[in-house]
Design a protein around this motif. Structure first.
Motif, PDB file in Angstrom:
ATOM      1  N   THR A  32      10.287   9.437   2.586  1.00 23.93           N
ATOM      2  CA  THR A  32      10.291  10.906   2.562  1.00 23.93           C
ATOM      3  C   THR A  32      11.425  11.368   1.656  1.00 23.93           C
ATOM      4  N   GLU A  34      13.692  14.927   0.600  1.00 24.62           N
ATOM      5  CA  GLU A  34      13.978  16.323   0.924  1.00 24.62           C
ATOM      6  C   GLU A  34      13.890  17.187  -0.339  1.00 24.62           C
TER       7      GLU A  34
ATOM      8  N   TYR B  66      19.541   5.997  -4.473  1.00 21.74           N
ATOM      9  CA  TYR B  66      20.105   7.059  -3.632  1.00 21.74           C
ATOM     10  C   TYR B  66      19.706   6.851  -2.167  1.00 21.74           C
ATOM     11  N   GLN B 140      23.717  14.441   3.330  1.00 16.50           N
ATOM     12  CA  GLN B 140      22.385  15.057   3.385  1.00 16.50           C
ATOM     13  C   GLN B 140      22.458  16.564   3.166  1.00 16.50           C
ATOM     14  N   ASP B 141      23.510  17.189   3.682  1.00 14.73           N
ATOM     15  CA  ASP B 141      23.666  18.631   3.470  1.00 14.73           C
ATOM     16  C   ASP B 141      23.876  18.932   1.991  1.00 14.73           C
ATOM     17  N   ARG B 142      24.579  18.056   1.328  1.00 15.99           N
ATOM     18  CA  ARG B 142      24.949  18.327  -0.064  1.00 15.99           C
ATOM     19  C   ARG B 142      23.849  17.928  -1.064  1.00 15.99           C
ATOM     20  N   TYR B 143      23.272  16.762  -0.851  1.00 14.93           N
ATOM     21  CA  TYR B 143      22.325  16.258  -1.857  1.00 14.93           C
ATOM     22  C   TYR B 143      20.898  16.117  -1.342  1.00 14.93           C
ATOM     23  N   GLY B 144      20.701  16.227  -0.050  1.00 12.49           N
ATOM     24  CA  GLY B 144      19.352  16.087   0.504  1.00 12.49           C
ATOM     25  C   GLY B 144      19.113  14.695   1.057  1.00 12.49           C
ATOM     26  N   ALA B 145      18.216  14.645   2.033  1.00 13.07           N
ATOM     27  CA  ALA B 145      17.940  13.353   2.687  1.00 13.07           C
ATOM     28  C   ALA B 145      16.764  12.662   2.011  1.00 13.07           C
ATOM     29  N   VAL B 146      16.920  11.373   1.802  1.00 13.24           N
ATOM     30  CA  VAL B 146      15.826  10.560   1.265  1.00 13.24           C
ATOM     31  C   VAL B 146      15.722   9.306   2.139  1.00 13.24           C
ATOM     32  N   LEU B 282      22.640  12.079 -11.334  1.00 16.41           N
ATOM     33  CA  LEU B 282      21.836  13.160 -10.749  1.00 16.41           C
ATOM     34  C   LEU B 282      22.366  14.539 -11.146  1.00 16.41           C
TER      35      LEU B 282
END
Lengths: 99, 283
Positions: A32, A34, B66, B140-146, B282
Protein backbone atom coordinates in the motif's frame (compact mmCIF):
# COMPACT_ATOMS: atom_id res chain seq x y z
CA UNK A 1 0.55 -10.03 -38.35
CA UNK A 2 -0.39 -6.63 -37.03
CA UNK A 3 2.11 -3.89 -37.65
CA UNK A 4 3.76 -2.05 -34.75
CA UNK A 5 1.65 1.06 -35.14
CA UNK A 6 -1.59 -0.91 -35.00
CA UNK A 7 -0.41 -2.68 -31.83
CA UNK A 8 0.63 0.67 -30.40
CA UNK A 9 -2.89 1.97 -30.88
CA UNK A 10 -4.27 -1.06 -29.12
CA UNK A 11 -2.28 -0.42 -25.94
CA UNK A 12 -4.38 0.05 -22.80
CA UNK A 13 -4.82 3.83 -22.67
CA UNK A 14 -5.68 3.67 -18.99
CA UNK A 15 -2.17 2.38 -18.29
CA UNK A 16 -0.34 4.12 -21.15
CA UNK A 17 -0.82 7.67 -19.84
CA UNK A 18 2.55 8.59 -18.18
CA UNK A 19 1.15 9.82 -14.87
CA UNK A 20 -1.03 6.75 -14.48
CA UNK A 21 1.84 4.49 -15.54
CA UNK A 22 4.00 6.08 -12.82
CA UNK A 23 1.24 5.57 -10.23
CA UNK A 24 0.80 1.94 -11.19
CA UNK A 25 4.56 1.34 -11.20
CA UNK A 26 4.93 2.77 -7.69
CA UNK A 27 1.98 0.71 -6.48
CA UNK A 28 3.36 -2.45 -8.01
CA UNK A 29 6.48 -2.08 -5.83
CA UNK A 30 4.64 -1.91 -2.52
CA UNK A 31 1.63 -3.36 -0.76
CA UNK A 32 0.00 0.00 0.00
CA UNK A 33 1.16 3.56 -0.68
CA UNK A 34 -0.08 6.67 1.07
CA UNK A 35 -1.23 9.68 -0.96
CA UNK A 36 1.52 11.88 0.51
CA UNK A 37 4.30 9.57 -0.63
CA UNK A 38 2.70 9.06 -4.04
CA UNK A 39 2.48 12.80 -4.54
CA UNK A 40 6.14 13.20 -3.65
CA UNK A 41 7.54 10.32 -5.66
CA UNK A 42 5.55 10.93 -8.85
CA UNK A 43 5.83 14.75 -8.57
CA UNK A 44 2.16 15.10 -9.43
CA UNK A 45 0.01 17.85 -7.95
CA UNK A 46 -2.73 16.88 -5.50
CA UNK A 47 -5.50 17.55 -8.03
CA UNK A 48 -3.76 15.68 -10.80
CA UNK A 49 -3.01 12.68 -8.62
CA UNK A 50 -6.56 12.63 -7.34
CA UNK A 51 -7.96 12.79 -10.86
CA UNK A 52 -5.76 9.96 -12.15
CA UNK A 53 -6.42 7.85 -9.06
CA UNK A 54 -10.16 8.29 -9.58
CA UNK A 55 -9.84 7.12 -13.18
CA UNK A 56 -7.77 4.11 -12.15
CA UNK A 57 -10.20 3.30 -9.38
CA UNK A 58 -13.11 3.48 -11.82
CA UNK A 59 -11.24 1.08 -14.11
CA UNK A 60 -10.81 -1.27 -11.16
CA UNK A 61 -7.02 -1.00 -11.27
CA UNK A 62 -6.56 0.46 -7.82
CA UNK A 63 -8.32 0.59 -4.53
CA UNK A 64 -8.57 3.81 -2.51
CA UNK A 65 -8.59 3.26 1.25
CA UNK A 66 -9.62 6.07 3.59
CA UNK A 67 -8.60 5.99 7.23
CA UNK A 68 -7.48 8.22 10.10
CA UNK A 69 -4.09 8.52 11.75
CA UNK A 70 -5.00 10.17 15.02
CA UNK A 71 -7.26 12.94 13.81
CA UNK A 72 -5.66 13.26 10.39
CA UNK A 73 -7.45 11.68 7.45
CA UNK A 74 -5.17 9.43 5.43
CA UNK A 75 -5.72 8.24 1.87
CA UNK A 76 -3.94 5.07 0.85
CA UNK A 77 -3.77 3.35 -2.52
CA UNK A 78 -3.54 -0.35 -3.20
CA UNK A 79 -3.07 -2.06 -6.56
CA UNK A 80 -5.79 -4.57 -7.32
CA UNK A 81 -5.10 -7.95 -8.91
CA UNK A 82 -6.73 -6.59 -12.07
CA UNK A 83 -4.42 -3.57 -12.00
CA UNK A 84 -1.34 -5.74 -11.59
CA UNK A 85 -2.46 -7.94 -14.47
CA UNK A 86 -3.12 -4.86 -16.64
CA UNK A 87 0.33 -3.45 -15.91
CA UNK A 88 2.03 -6.76 -16.68
CA UNK A 89 0.01 -7.11 -19.89
CA UNK A 90 0.93 -3.54 -20.87
CA UNK A 91 4.66 -4.15 -20.47
CA UNK A 92 4.38 -7.42 -22.38
CA UNK A 93 2.70 -5.62 -25.26
CA UNK A 94 5.20 -2.74 -25.21
CA UNK A 95 8.12 -5.18 -25.29
CA UNK A 96 6.51 -7.01 -28.19
CA UNK A 97 6.26 -3.77 -30.18
CA UNK A 98 9.83 -2.66 -29.58
CA UNK A 99 12.22 -3.82 -32.31
CA UNK B 1 8.65 6.61 -33.86
CA UNK B 2 9.89 4.69 -30.89
CA UNK B 3 7.58 3.78 -28.04
CA UNK B 4 9.79 5.57 -25.57
CA UNK B 5 9.45 8.92 -27.36
CA UNK B 6 5.73 8.41 -27.78
CA UNK B 7 5.33 7.71 -24.07
CA UNK B 8 7.24 10.80 -23.07
CA UNK B 9 5.40 13.07 -25.48
CA UNK B 10 2.01 11.77 -24.55
CA UNK B 11 -0.13 14.70 -23.31
CA UNK B 12 -3.47 14.92 -21.64
CA UNK B 13 -6.26 13.51 -23.78
CA UNK B 14 -8.49 16.55 -23.25
CA UNK B 15 -5.86 18.81 -24.77
CA UNK B 16 -5.48 16.49 -27.77
CA UNK B 17 -9.23 16.44 -28.32
CA UNK B 18 -9.37 20.24 -28.21
CA UNK B 19 -6.51 20.51 -30.68
CA UNK B 20 -8.22 18.09 -33.06
CA UNK B 21 -11.45 20.06 -32.77
CA UNK B 22 -9.60 23.27 -33.57
CA UNK B 23 -7.94 21.72 -36.60
CA UNK B 24 -11.30 20.50 -37.91
CA UNK B 25 -13.01 23.79 -37.16
CA UNK B 26 -10.88 25.82 -39.56
CA UNK B 27 -13.13 24.81 -42.44
CA UNK B 28 -16.32 24.27 -40.43
CA UNK B 29 -18.47 27.46 -40.20
CA UNK B 30 -20.72 25.99 -37.49
CA UNK B 31 -17.91 25.98 -34.95
CA UNK B 32 -17.96 29.02 -32.59
CA UNK B 33 -15.24 31.65 -32.97
CA UNK B 34 -13.67 31.05 -29.56
CA UNK B 35 -12.84 27.51 -30.61
CA UNK B 36 -11.91 28.50 -34.19
CA UNK B 37 -9.38 31.11 -32.90
CA UNK B 38 -5.72 30.11 -33.04
CA UNK B 39 -4.78 27.90 -30.19
CA UNK B 40 -2.46 29.39 -27.60
CA UNK B 41 0.75 27.62 -26.83
CA UNK B 42 0.01 24.73 -24.47
CA UNK B 43 0.90 25.93 -21.01
CA UNK B 44 2.05 23.25 -18.64
CA UNK B 45 -1.24 22.19 -17.13
CA UNK B 46 0.39 20.35 -14.32
CA UNK B 47 3.64 19.25 -12.88
CA UNK B 48 3.25 15.99 -14.75
CA UNK B 49 3.04 17.70 -18.11
CA UNK B 50 6.06 19.95 -17.55
CA UNK B 51 8.29 17.64 -15.58
CA UNK B 52 10.52 15.23 -17.46
CA UNK B 53 9.18 11.70 -17.64
CA UNK B 54 10.24 9.88 -14.47
CA UNK B 55 12.46 6.86 -14.79
CA UNK B 56 10.01 4.10 -13.95
CA UNK B 57 12.64 1.67 -12.75
CA UNK B 58 14.02 4.32 -10.42
CA UNK B 59 10.51 5.06 -9.13
CA UNK B 60 10.06 1.41 -8.37
CA UNK B 61 13.44 1.13 -6.61
CA UNK B 62 12.80 4.31 -4.59
CA UNK B 63 9.45 2.98 -3.42
CA UNK B 64 10.94 -0.36 -2.40
CA UNK B 65 13.84 1.31 -0.56
CA UNK B 66 11.57 3.76 1.21
CA UNK B 67 9.14 1.02 2.24
CA UNK B 68 11.93 -1.11 3.68
CA UNK B 69 13.88 1.68 5.37
CA UNK B 70 10.91 3.59 6.77
CA UNK B 71 9.74 0.32 8.29
CA UNK B 72 13.04 0.28 10.24
CA UNK B 73 12.54 3.94 11.17
CA UNK B 74 15.28 5.01 8.79
CA UNK B 75 17.93 3.05 10.67
CA UNK B 76 17.05 4.56 14.05
CA UNK B 77 15.48 1.32 15.28
CA UNK B 78 18.84 -0.41 14.86
CA UNK B 79 20.85 2.44 16.37
CA UNK B 80 18.56 2.78 19.41
CA UNK B 81 18.33 -0.99 19.83
CA UNK B 82 22.12 -1.28 19.75
CA UNK B 83 22.55 1.51 22.27
CA UNK B 84 19.98 -0.16 24.54
CA UNK B 85 21.81 -3.48 24.30
CA UNK B 86 25.05 -1.76 25.29
CA UNK B 87 23.08 -0.15 28.13
CA UNK B 88 21.88 -3.62 29.22
CA UNK B 89 25.49 -4.78 29.36
CA UNK B 90 26.45 -1.67 31.33
CA UNK B 91 23.53 -2.14 33.76
CA UNK B 92 24.52 -5.77 34.29
CA UNK B 93 28.08 -4.80 35.10
CA UNK B 94 26.82 -1.93 37.25
CA UNK B 95 24.67 -4.46 39.12
CA UNK B 96 27.89 -6.27 40.01
CA UNK B 97 29.28 -3.05 41.43
CA UNK B 98 31.60 -2.72 38.40
CA UNK B 99 33.40 -5.72 39.78
CA UNK B 100 33.85 -7.37 36.39
CA UNK B 101 37.21 -8.96 35.91
CA UNK B 102 38.71 -11.15 33.23
CA UNK B 103 38.24 -14.04 35.59
CA UNK B 104 34.49 -13.52 35.85
CA UNK B 105 34.32 -12.85 32.14
CA UNK B 106 35.92 -16.11 31.10
CA UNK B 107 35.49 -18.50 33.98
CA UNK B 108 32.83 -17.39 36.40
CA UNK B 109 29.28 -16.31 35.83
CA UNK B 110 27.31 -13.40 37.13
CA UNK B 111 25.52 -13.68 40.40
CA UNK B 112 21.82 -12.86 40.81
CA UNK B 113 21.01 -9.20 40.27
CA UNK B 114 19.01 -6.95 42.59
CA UNK B 115 15.39 -6.19 41.79
CA UNK B 116 16.11 -2.57 40.85
CA UNK B 117 18.38 -3.82 38.04
CA UNK B 118 15.52 -5.96 36.75
CA UNK B 119 13.19 -2.98 36.75
CA UNK B 120 15.72 -0.79 34.95
CA UNK B 121 16.21 -3.54 32.36
CA UNK B 122 12.46 -3.93 32.01
CA UNK B 123 12.18 -0.29 30.99
CA UNK B 124 14.59 -0.66 28.09
CA UNK B 125 12.53 -2.92 25.77
CA UNK B 126 9.41 -0.90 26.54
CA UNK B 127 11.28 2.32 25.77
CA UNK B 128 12.62 0.76 22.56
CA UNK B 129 9.11 -0.21 21.40
CA UNK B 130 7.71 3.23 22.28
CA UNK B 131 10.59 5.00 20.56
CA UNK B 132 10.12 2.92 17.41
CA UNK B 133 6.41 3.73 17.32
CA UNK B 134 7.12 7.46 17.75
CA UNK B 135 9.81 7.49 15.05
CA UNK B 136 7.59 5.56 12.64
CA UNK B 137 4.75 8.00 13.27
CA UNK B 138 7.08 10.94 12.65
CA UNK B 139 8.31 9.50 9.33
CA UNK B 140 4.79 8.60 8.21
CA UNK B 141 3.43 12.03 9.11
CA UNK B 142 6.17 13.70 7.14
CA UNK B 143 6.63 11.51 4.08
CA UNK B 144 3.68 9.11 4.08
CA UNK B 145 3.33 5.44 4.88
CA UNK B 146 4.35 2.76 2.42
CA UNK B 147 3.86 -0.89 3.31
CA UNK B 148 6.52 -3.17 1.82
CA UNK B 149 5.27 -5.62 -0.75
CA UNK B 150 4.75 -9.12 0.54
CA UNK B 151 6.71 -11.43 -1.68
CA UNK B 152 4.55 -14.15 -3.08
CA UNK B 153 7.51 -16.44 -3.51
CA UNK B 154 6.40 -19.83 -2.19
CA UNK B 155 9.82 -20.75 -0.84
CA UNK B 156 10.12 -17.56 1.19
CA UNK B 157 6.60 -18.01 2.53
CA UNK B 158 7.39 -21.58 3.55
CA UNK B 159 10.56 -20.47 5.31
CA UNK B 160 8.70 -17.75 7.20
CA UNK B 161 5.97 -20.16 8.24
CA UNK B 162 8.54 -22.66 9.54
CA UNK B 163 10.42 -19.93 11.46
CA UNK B 164 7.23 -18.60 13.00
CA UNK B 165 6.13 -22.08 14.04
CA UNK B 166 9.51 -22.80 15.62
CA UNK B 167 9.43 -19.48 17.49
CA UNK B 168 5.90 -20.07 18.72
CA UNK B 169 6.69 -23.59 19.92
CA UNK B 170 10.05 -22.73 21.43
CA UNK B 171 8.93 -19.75 23.47
CA UNK B 172 6.30 -21.58 25.57
CA UNK B 173 8.79 -24.43 26.04
CA UNK B 174 11.42 -21.98 27.29
CA UNK B 175 8.82 -20.38 29.55
CA UNK B 176 7.74 -23.71 31.01
CA UNK B 177 11.35 -24.82 31.35
CA UNK B 178 12.16 -21.62 33.24
CA UNK B 179 9.25 -22.11 35.60
CA UNK B 180 10.16 -25.74 36.15
CA UNK B 181 13.72 -24.71 36.97
CA UNK B 182 12.47 -22.05 39.35
CA UNK B 183 10.32 -24.50 41.27
CA UNK B 184 12.81 -27.40 41.30
CA UNK B 185 16.17 -25.79 41.79
CA UNK B 186 16.85 -23.39 44.63
CA UNK B 187 18.49 -20.09 43.84
CA UNK B 188 22.17 -19.71 44.74
CA UNK B 189 22.82 -18.53 48.22
CA UNK B 190 22.54 -14.73 48.42
CA UNK B 191 25.67 -14.65 50.53
CA UNK B 192 27.74 -15.59 47.49
CA UNK B 193 26.46 -12.58 45.60
CA UNK B 194 28.12 -9.22 45.96
CA UNK B 195 24.68 -7.61 45.90
CA UNK B 196 21.31 -8.53 47.36
CA UNK B 197 19.27 -11.33 45.71
CA UNK B 198 15.96 -10.50 43.98
CA UNK B 199 13.29 -9.53 46.42
CA UNK B 200 10.37 -10.92 44.39
CA UNK B 201 8.86 -14.12 45.63
CA UNK B 202 8.43 -17.15 43.41
CA UNK B 203 4.81 -16.48 42.41
CA UNK B 204 5.49 -12.93 41.33
CA UNK B 205 8.57 -13.99 39.47
CA UNK B 206 6.59 -16.59 37.53
CA UNK B 207 3.96 -13.98 36.67
CA UNK B 208 6.66 -11.56 35.51
CA UNK B 209 8.32 -14.18 33.33
CA UNK B 210 4.99 -15.25 31.84
CA UNK B 211 4.03 -11.64 31.12
CA UNK B 212 7.34 -10.86 29.44
CA UNK B 213 7.44 -14.09 27.48
CA UNK B 214 3.83 -13.65 26.32
CA UNK B 215 4.67 -10.10 25.23
CA UNK B 216 7.60 -11.51 23.29
CA UNK B 217 5.33 -14.09 21.63
CA UNK B 218 3.03 -11.31 20.44
CA UNK B 219 5.80 -8.99 19.32
CA UNK B 220 8.12 -11.49 17.69
CA UNK B 221 6.19 -11.92 14.43
CA UNK B 222 6.14 -8.12 14.03
CA UNK B 223 9.92 -7.86 14.00
CA UNK B 224 10.83 -8.74 10.46
CA UNK B 225 14.54 -8.03 10.23
CA UNK B 226 17.03 -10.54 11.60
CA UNK B 227 18.95 -7.95 13.66
CA UNK B 228 15.71 -6.34 14.82
CA UNK B 229 14.44 -9.72 16.05
CA UNK B 230 17.70 -10.46 17.83
CA UNK B 231 17.75 -7.03 19.52
CA UNK B 232 14.12 -7.42 20.64
CA UNK B 233 14.64 -10.91 22.03
CA UNK B 234 17.80 -9.95 23.93
CA UNK B 235 16.16 -6.82 25.35
CA UNK B 236 13.31 -8.97 26.68
CA UNK B 237 15.53 -11.80 27.90
CA UNK B 238 17.63 -9.54 30.13
CA UNK B 239 14.84 -8.49 32.55
CA UNK B 240 13.37 -12.03 32.47
CA UNK B 241 16.71 -13.46 33.62
CA UNK B 242 17.15 -10.86 36.33
CA UNK B 243 13.58 -11.11 37.62
CA UNK B 244 13.79 -14.88 37.61
CA UNK B 245 17.01 -14.71 39.57
CA UNK B 246 18.96 -16.63 36.96
CA UNK B 247 22.66 -16.23 36.79
CA UNK B 248 23.78 -14.46 33.67
CA UNK B 249 26.58 -16.51 32.22
CA UNK B 250 29.31 -14.04 31.49
CA UNK B 251 30.89 -16.35 28.98
CA UNK B 252 27.93 -16.76 26.65
CA UNK B 253 24.80 -14.69 27.29
CA UNK B 254 26.46 -11.56 28.53
CA UNK B 255 28.84 -11.20 25.62
CA UNK B 256 25.94 -11.41 23.17
CA UNK B 257 24.59 -8.05 24.35
CA UNK B 258 27.53 -5.80 23.38
CA UNK B 259 28.30 -7.82 20.25
CA UNK B 260 24.74 -7.75 18.87
CA UNK B 261 24.48 -4.14 20.07
CA UNK B 262 27.47 -3.08 18.00
CA UNK B 263 26.23 -5.02 14.96
CA UNK B 264 22.85 -3.37 15.33
CA UNK B 265 24.37 0.11 15.56
CA UNK B 266 26.49 -0.56 12.48
CA UNK B 267 23.48 -1.78 10.50
CA UNK B 268 21.41 1.15 11.77
CA UNK B 269 24.01 3.68 10.63
CA UNK B 270 24.14 2.03 7.18
CA UNK B 271 20.33 2.08 6.91
CA UNK B 272 20.23 5.69 8.11
CA UNK B 273 22.62 6.75 5.34
CA UNK B 274 20.58 4.88 2.73
CA UNK B 275 17.39 6.43 4.04
CA UNK B 276 18.83 9.95 3.87
CA UNK B 277 19.93 9.29 0.29
CA UNK B 278 16.45 8.04 -0.58
CA UNK B 279 14.84 11.11 0.98
CA UNK B 280 17.25 13.42 -0.87
CA UNK B 281 16.21 11.78 -4.11
CA UNK B 282 12.56 12.15 -3.23
CA UNK B 283 12.91 15.84 -2.34
Amino acid sequence: MKDAFQRLLELDRMVHEPARLAILTVLSSAETVEFKFMERVTRLTKGNLNSHATKLEAAGYLEVLKSFRGKTPVTTFRLTAEGRAALERYWREVRAIQP
Amino acid sequence: MSIRILCRNHVDEDWSVLQTLRMNSITDPSVPDEIRSPAPAPAPASASASAPAPDLERLSALTRDYARLSHDQGGWAGICGGIFLLAVAAVEVWGQGWGLSWRTLWIGSFSPQPLRTGLVLLLLPLLWIALRALLLRHIQDRYGAVAPRIESDDRRERELRVKNTIARVMLPLIMLGGIWMLTRHPLPAPASAPVAAPALDLGLRIVAILALASGLCVLLPRWEGRTERMVGILLFIAPVCVLAGFQMGADDTMLAFPIIGLISIGKGVRDYRQFRATLRELA
